[in-house]
Motif scaffolding. Structure first.
Motif, short mmCIF file in Angstrom:
data_model
loop_
_atom_site.label_atom_id
_atom_site.label_comp_id
_atom_site.label_asym_id
_atom_site.label_seq_id
_atom_site.Cartn_x
_atom_site.Cartn_y
_atom_site.Cartn_z
N GLU A 119 6.06 23.12 -22.63
CA GLU A 119 6.44 23.32 -21.22
C GLU A 119 7.95 23.38 -21.07
O GLU A 119 8.49 24.19 -20.30
N GLN A 120 8.65 22.57 -21.82
CA GLN A 120 10.11 22.58 -21.79
C GLN A 120 10.65 23.91 -22.30
O GLN A 120 11.57 24.49 -21.73
N ASN A 140 5.18 31.53 -24.11
CA ASN A 140 4.17 31.47 -23.05
C ASN A 140 2.75 31.55 -23.61
O ASN A 140 1.83 30.91 -23.09
N LEU A 162 1.90 28.15 -24.95
CA LEU A 162 1.62 27.24 -23.85
C LEU A 162 0.23 27.51 -23.26
O LEU A 162 -0.53 26.56 -22.99
N TYR A 212 -2.87 24.87 -23.14
CA TYR A 212 -3.54 24.51 -21.88
C TYR A 212 -5.06 24.73 -21.99
O TYR A 212 -5.86 23.90 -21.58
N GLU A 221 -4.16 27.06 -15.56
CA GLU A 221 -2.77 27.07 -16.04
C GLU A 221 -2.64 27.92 -17.31
O GLU A 221 -1.61 28.56 -17.54
N ALA A 270 -0.04 31.10 -17.80
CA ALA A 270 0.92 31.23 -18.90
C ALA A 270 0.70 32.53 -19.66
O ALA A 270 1.66 33.21 -20.05
#
Length: 530
Positions: A467-468, A480, A483, A487, A495, A499
């Motif tokens: 996420e960071q 992305n 991520l 998720y 989510e 992403a």
């Protein structure tokens, strides 16, 4: 940025026939057709000779293409209306020096000293004083030496003036205090050596040119009669020096003006040609840039640099085939070095020709022998890895880390490559933890480590890092996608798709197809451990 006076905003726009020519010239300039633009502005200016709006554009375009007649006509219009941009006085100074009109050259230099380029004025005045026969022309430099910005320029020109005056020992002492390993020092060595040679001080010239730098080596064998000391030489080298410093930040009309006036003063200034070609190519004038590079002779100290610059210009022109051919010719030429082979490999990587790139890096490593550093090992290993030759890549990637255990780039590459393949996960994670400790703010490394944690089921560590990384690089496809995958695998389906959509915005080829499948069907269990 030096620009036209605000008074130009109140000037009437072109009308009638001049308007048509002006509009066509503006369109041509926007398309990078500088020659057509210059001709259009010349027609518009002839039709409406007092129009400052036309004149300022005619001046800039004339300078860009080297049409000094057009530039001078346009400048005369601006000067009559007292709206000439501050930098245009450089052309007037150059013209006065070429005419050996020293009172007028002094007046132009004094005008420079009163404007935004005030730190240049004292140096130009010093060279005029030398031509006027002053006992101590360097006295003009006192104001510049008190200014932090201009102190280095003043010191360099004081040394050159000492050579011009025949004070060789003092000049050698002044130079020894100035010279280092940077580009400015290399330029100063070349300039001082040319003046020493012109004064028949060949021994001092050769001492300045010692070393293995290809430019110094080439200059040692092509000094000839050297250069004649005077305002033309001094101002040309000063303008070239300013253009080099300015070019580090941006390609601008001032950079072009400095390059053009340097060559107007001294047509042998090949360093100015290189800088001007680089600036023009950044402005979209690649054909002009190539013509300048082609005019640098084979015996010039900058001949090899010009050949390398051709590759850069062709790349900017998006002539991939031309750039690759030029780079290959350099890499295969007799006496070619590690650098040429390495640069050829870099270009092949840019064009996704990874097998060929690996071969180019192999050539570079063979030339380097025991001196092959971590960068070469990483590049060769990286090219092999991207070519799908993982077993061959791994030893070079490991060697890169062995040679540079504190280099985050090498640690990240080897660590992520293993994690992505699902092998040596513990080792890969350790390498990535070391990389992030060295460079905690790098989103790519943060993503790599987060992905390693996810691959090992350490969700509480992995997700926050992913996420960071995504927050720092919201347009990155790989970050992305990672991520989104994380998720999905933790049950956060909405989510995950968000992403993946972010990743799909910039995805191409296989990446785009894979993301489209995920958006449609999610992650099937068989691919969950990707």
């Amino acid at each position: 940025m030096l620009a036209a006076s605000p008074a130009l905003a109140a000037n009437d726009p072109p009308t009638g026939a001049s308007l048509a020519a002006y509009v066509r010239a503006r369109a041509a300039a926007a398309d990078g057709a500088a020659d057509i633009a210059a001709r259009g502005y010349a027609i518009a200016l002839a039709d409406d000779p007092g129009n400052e709006v036309i004149a300022i554009r005619a001046f800039r375009e004339g300078i860009a293409v080297g049409d000094f007649d057009l530039a001078r006509r346009a400048l005369a219009v601006l000067e009559r209306s007292n709206v000439a941009p501050a930098d245009t006085v450089m052309l007037r100074y150059a013209d006065r020096v070429r005419a050996r009109d020293w009172p007028a050259a002094r007046a132009a230099a004094a005008q420079v000293a009163q404007g935004p380029l005030d730190f240049v004025g004292p140096v130009l005045l010093a060279w005029v004083a030398f031509e006027e026969g002053a006992a101590d022309p360097a006295a003009e430099l006192a104001a510049a030496e008190a200014n932090v910005i201009s102190r280095r320029y003043a010191a360099e020109n004081r040394a050159l003036l000492l050579i011009a005056q025949g004070q060789y020992a003092q000049a050698a002492d002044a130079l020894s205090a100035l010279l280092g390993n940077d580009q400015a020092s290399l330029d100063l060595r070349l300039n001082a050596a040319q003046l020493f040679q012109g004064k028949r001080q060949g021994k001092l010239a050769r001492e300045l040119l010692g070393g293995s730098d290809p430019v110094l080596v080439a200059q040692r064998s092509s000094l000839g009669r050297g250069a004649k000391a005077g305002a033309a030489f001094g101002a040309s080298r000063l303008f070239t020096r300013l253009a080099a410093d300015l070019g580090r930040d941006e390609a601008s009309p001032l950079s072009i003006l400095l390059g053009r006036t340097a060559l107007l003063l001294d047509p042998t200034d090949d360093r100015a040609r290189l800088l001007l070609a680089d600036t023009l190519s950044q402005q979209g004038l690649g054909t002009r840039a190539l013509a300048l590079l082609d005019s640098i002779g084979a015996k010039s100290a900058f001949a090899s640099v010009a050949q390398a610059a051709r590759v850069t210009v062709l790349t900017r022109m998006e002539d991939e085939a031309g750039a690759l051919a030029a780079a290959k010719a350099l890499a295969d030429a007799p006496g070619a070095t590690v650098t040429e082979a390495q640069s050829y490999g870099d270009l092949l990587v840019d064009q996704n020709r990874f097998d060929d790139a690996a071969a180019a890096y192999a050539t570079a490593m063979a030339r380097a022998g025991d001196g092959a550093d971590w960068v070469l090992n990483l590049q060769r290993g990286g090219a092999l890895e991207q070519a799908g030759r993982w077993d061959e890549a791994l030893p070079y990637l490991r060697r890169a880390v062995e040679l540079a255990p504190q280099e985050p780039v090498a640690l990240n590459y080897l660590g992520y490559a293993q994690v992505e393949r699902g092998e040596n996960l513990a080792e890969g994670q350790k390498l990535l933890e070391q990389a992030r400790a060295l460079r905690p703010d790098d989103p790519s490394i943060t993503d790599s480590l987060g992905w390693a944690y996810v691959q090992r089921g350490q969700w509480d560590k992995g997700l926050p890092l992913l996420e960071q990384a995504a927050a720092a690089e919201p347009g990155d496809v790989t970050i992305n996608e990672h991520l989104g995958d994380a998720y999905w695998r933790t049950g956060r389906r909405y989510e995950a798709r968000y992403a993946w959509r972010a990743a799909a915005v910039h995805a191409e080829g296989d990446d785009a197809k894979r993301l489209a499948g995920k958006l449609a069907d999610g992650l099937a269990p068989v691919t969950a451990a990707r």
